[in-house]
Design a protein around this motif. Structure first.
Motif, PDB file in Angstrom:
ATOM      1  N   ARG A   1     -27.292 -51.838  23.367  1.00 14.90           N
ATOM      2  CA  ARG A   1     -27.213 -54.156  23.803  1.00 14.90           C
ATOM      3  C   ARG A   1     -25.843 -54.518  22.798  1.00 14.90           C
ATOM      4  O   ARG A   1     -25.662 -55.071  22.903  1.00 14.90           O
TER       5      ARG A   1
ATOM      6  N   LEU B   1     -29.974 -55.679  27.006  1.00 11.49           N
ATOM      7  CA  LEU B   1     -30.318 -56.539  26.321  1.00 11.49           C
ATOM      8  C   LEU B   1     -31.648 -56.894  26.709  1.00 11.49           C
ATOM      9  O   LEU B   1     -32.506 -57.171  25.968  1.00 11.49           O
ATOM     10  N   ASP B   2     -31.455 -57.046  28.579  1.00  9.73           N
ATOM     11  CA  ASP B   2     -32.705 -57.852  28.674  1.00  9.73           C
ATOM     12  C   ASP B   2     -32.442 -57.148  30.720  1.00  9.73           C
ATOM     13  O   ASP B   2     -32.657 -57.636  31.143  1.00  9.73           O
ATOM     14  N   THR B   3     -33.841 -56.198  30.729  1.00  8.71           N
ATOM     15  CA  THR B   3     -34.421 -55.669  31.401  1.00  8.71           C
ATOM     16  C   THR B   3     -33.020 -54.708  33.147  1.00  8.71           C
ATOM     17  O   THR B   3     -33.288 -54.327  33.003  1.00  8.71           O
TER      18      THR B   3
ATOM     19  N   ARG C   1     -36.632 -48.691  22.538  1.00  4.91           N
ATOM     20  CA  ARG C   1     -36.624 -49.254  21.430  1.00  4.91           C
ATOM     21  C   ARG C   1     -36.229 -47.994  20.804  1.00  4.91           C
ATOM     22  O   ARG C   1     -35.691 -46.486  21.395  1.00  4.91           O
ATOM     23  N   ARG C   2     -35.179 -47.852  19.618  1.00  3.91           N
ATOM     24  CA  ARG C   2     -34.295 -47.117  18.868  1.00  3.91           C
ATOM     25  C   ARG C   2     -35.207 -46.047  18.494  1.00  3.91           C
ATOM     26  O   ARG C   2     -36.086 -46.243  17.457  1.00  3.91           O
TER      27      ARG C   2
ATOM     28  N   ARG D   1     -39.351 -51.301  27.783  1.00  2.72           N
ATOM     29  CA  ARG D   1     -39.127 -51.633  26.991  1.00  2.72           C
ATOM     30  C   ARG D   1     -38.562 -50.393  25.772  1.00  2.72           C
ATOM     31  O   ARG D   1     -38.747 -48.863  26.104  1.00  2.72           O
TER      32      ARG D   1
END
Lengths: 460, 460
Positions: A184, A344-346, A265-266, A263
């Motif tokens: 991101r 940030l968004d797909t 996730r770190r 989705r």
């Protein structure tokens, strides 16, 4: 009750026109284009920088956190390398990812000489550049830079970007960076005009846009940060017509963003599956994609005398290309709504092809990325642009790709493209690049060179 | 080599003009405006829905996960209530947050009758609405809805939004929702035009934009989803001039987004600090802001016969208002670059004031939200708009706010506003609402009513 006030035109006149004039100006008032490669070379020599691969154990101030295995600096600043778990309905993978939440400034100072805008470019060393020194924006500063987290010297010209005056900003937009390698990440892409005198030392030179565009034809001369800033500037919208209206293009893009379920996730770097950690690198068990390595940068004349850092190294060179066709007299390129785990968004709009071919060499043709073969097999007379550029040399080591613009036809790239692809005009791409997160960083490099590659009044 | 192809104008002509005509049409071809409240009331009566507060233990299929304490449905779908940890340089807090990654569709069907666009609005029950039934978009569907996760009936008219034809889409943009209560939620805001016959039952009616604007003057009649969709539609850009040019406005916004450092990470609901869990609610120890409660919805004529669900309930009604001034004959509102923990990217443009006053009642004036007192103390002749609206009734219980547009002056709202605030014209706000994540959901409600409140040719 109307208060007296100084109103201005909402559509500030002339920015795109003045940029187009600069693009049409082949030589500038200060430095000849032909002198630039030699000037970069002199800085390469005088800097005397040596970049040496080192084991992680020799990193200074960088170490793996005992609990997560994340690679981080003892100051808690700069960036970290962590794990990322990406889940999509059809796939699921884990990988290392660079996490750097702070927003940097990529800024180019502009000034008129003889009525033509010139841009203040810098000969800047970055350890990951294959040739170390490239033509760079006036300022490349992370917040750590300008709050001097690493105790270096002040960033030159930064003050022009921290509090620019009204009407001096030619462009200022947050743009994403590589979603495959960065979590991101976004940087502020700015061009700010100055009126007054600007003292310039030998590490900087004023060039017209026409000069920079000519230099963009050379391998590894103009760095990624300069390319993305230039792509973000408003161009003349040369074409009133296109295959899709602007509202239909936005609706298609919205549909693409909405239909992908990504989705990310770190997670702890030490826990990622499919990767192995050695003394010198963190790499995929199957050897594909990229590895995390460490380098020592010595004898550098940069902000600080020398340093060590982790850096991401792709396993092989990439191919980044736009398929290009003319419909009804209007140039179009084939954009791809591409998922990258770190976006940030797909999805964002990416070039038609963006990959490292060797990652797919073992696969049958039908499992290789769409349109890759059309790029690789293009006959020379169809290739409108072909230049090797490297990605940001502060985070990526020898991340070279061949950037291509290839004229194609109905047989390889149909007027009705497959789902996820859309024909857009250069003007439409430039319009979207004026806002955040529509156009990815690779597509922005190609956008910066589009007009030189395919002509058209609408420079860039 | 130019391929033959059907090109279209990039700037599709007439959308804003046709919407403006509809806004200027006070009565429609089908239903009189005055009949709408009674029609909603009939649906309220015939539905016979009763919403009852229940303890969490009576939730059906919903439970707290043993490990995290997150509240989730046994199917793994719909939404979850989790914890969020927000870290800013100057503050740091934890709170419950609704997590619903899937993108829903808020869609309004449009059709011309007698040459004027009408919009197909629905009398829809939502359990959190204070009066249950409000005027809603044609379609409000989460992906769970239309893949029938809860075994309900098909969503009427959905097919028009899943694969709309080219040139039928009047607007289609992903918009954020409440960043204080939702984690990075976004919905697709669509208006799609149809040519052919559309069978309509008594739960739907065709209204002009002028009729809807008139209904927006009534308390709790037009629901939030309808308001945000209408705000996303292109309006006539009535004003060529403004206090700031569009590029300067974007540069200011980019600067605001860049200067805020907001780190938000999900965490287990059971671990959040400063909140207490009782049998009936999860609430702050100091009683401020909001609580999580559970409701049973009975006798509903919705997709399914009845259900239970968790829902977020603000502790007191809110105030949401734009300060409004005319500069050089051009209307402006004072936008606030507001941080909300659940935003995808730090800030969006919010109204001048957006808060629940009771949360600040105990504080001295200088610690209260900026401009709040100017809103609360406005003399009646300065109030251009004042209506109570509630937020999305599917997730928020009685989340009412008084929406205000208040004419102010130099003493309360100076021409040079404090940092974080910027005067923008309605046309500029509408331009930005055509892209994602510039204008927050509360500002979009006010944007939808701006033209009726302050006049101007540029309807909405």
């Amino acid at each position: 009750m109307s208060a007296p006030a100084q109103l201005v035109l909402r559509a500030r006149a002339g920015i795109a026109e003045r940029l187009a004039l600069s693009a049409a100006t082949a030589e500038g008032a200060h430095t000849a284009t032909s002198e630039v490669p030699g000037w970069l070379d002199r800085h390469r020599q005088s800097g005397g920088t040596v970049v040496r691969r080192i084991p992680f154990a020799e990193l200074d101030h960088w170490s793996f956190a005992p609990d997560t295995g994340n690679l981080r600096h003892s100051s808690g600043r700069f960036f970290t390398i962590e794990g990322l778990h990406v889940v999509r309905p059809e796939a699921d993978w884990q990988q290392p990812i660079i996490v750097q939440p702070e927003i940097g400034i990529l800024g180019i100072l502009a000034k008129e000489f003889d009525g033509v805008l010139h841009f203040l470019m810098q000969a800047k060393m970055e350890p990951g550049n294959p040739n170390l020194v490239q033509l760079s924006p006036t300022v490349q500063a992370t917040r750590s830079n300008y709050t001097k987290a690493h105790g270096g010297t002040a960033v030159k010209y930064l003050e022009h970007f921290l509090a620019p005056q009204r009407d001096q900003v030619l462009t200022d937009v947050l743009q994403s960076e590589h979603g495959a390698w960065f979590y991101r990440k976004r940087n502020r892409n700015m061009i700010v005009e100055v009126d007054g005198d600007v003292p310039v030392d030998d590490a900087f030179c004023w060039l017209t846009l026409g000069q920079i565009l000519k230099l963009l034809r050379l391998d590894n001369v103009v760095n990624m940060d300069a390319r993305t800033v230039l792509a973000s500037a408003p161009a003349l919208r040369a074409e009133p017509k296109a295959l899709s209206s602007d509202p239909d293009l936005l609706a298609w893009f919205t549909g693409e963003r909405a239909r992908h379920d990504v989705r990310a996730r770190r997670m702890p770097l030490r826990a990622i599956n499919g990767w192995q950690t050695g003394e010198h690198s963190i790499s995929r068990v199957d050897g594909r994609f990229f590895r995390v390595v460490a380098v020592s940068v010595e004898g550098a004349g940069r902000e600080v005398g020398g340093w060590t850092q982790p850096i991401i190294e792709p396993v092989q060179p990439g191919i980044v290309g736009f398929a290009y066709r003319v419909f009804g007299g209007v140039p179009h390129v084939l954009a791809h709504a591409r998922v990258e785990g770190g976006f940030l968004d797909t999805v964002e709009l990416a070039p038609t092809v963006q990959c490292v071919p060797s990652n797919y060499a073992h696969l049958p043709a039908e499992d290789r990325p769409l349109f890759l073969d059309a790029m690789l097999n293009a006959s020379p007379d169809r290739i409108r642009y072909s230049t090797v550029h490297s990605e940001e040399g502060g985070r990526f080591l020898n991340a070279e790709s061949r950037y291509l613009i290839v004229e194609t036809d109905e047989t390889t790239t149909p007027t009705q493209p497959p789902p996820g692809y859309h024909w857009v005009t250069p003007g439409q791409l430039n319009w979207l690049a004026g806002h955040s997160r529509y156009v990815n960083v690779q597509a922005r490099t190609l956008l910066a060179v589009l007009s030189t590659a395919i002509g058209g009044r609408g420079a860039l």
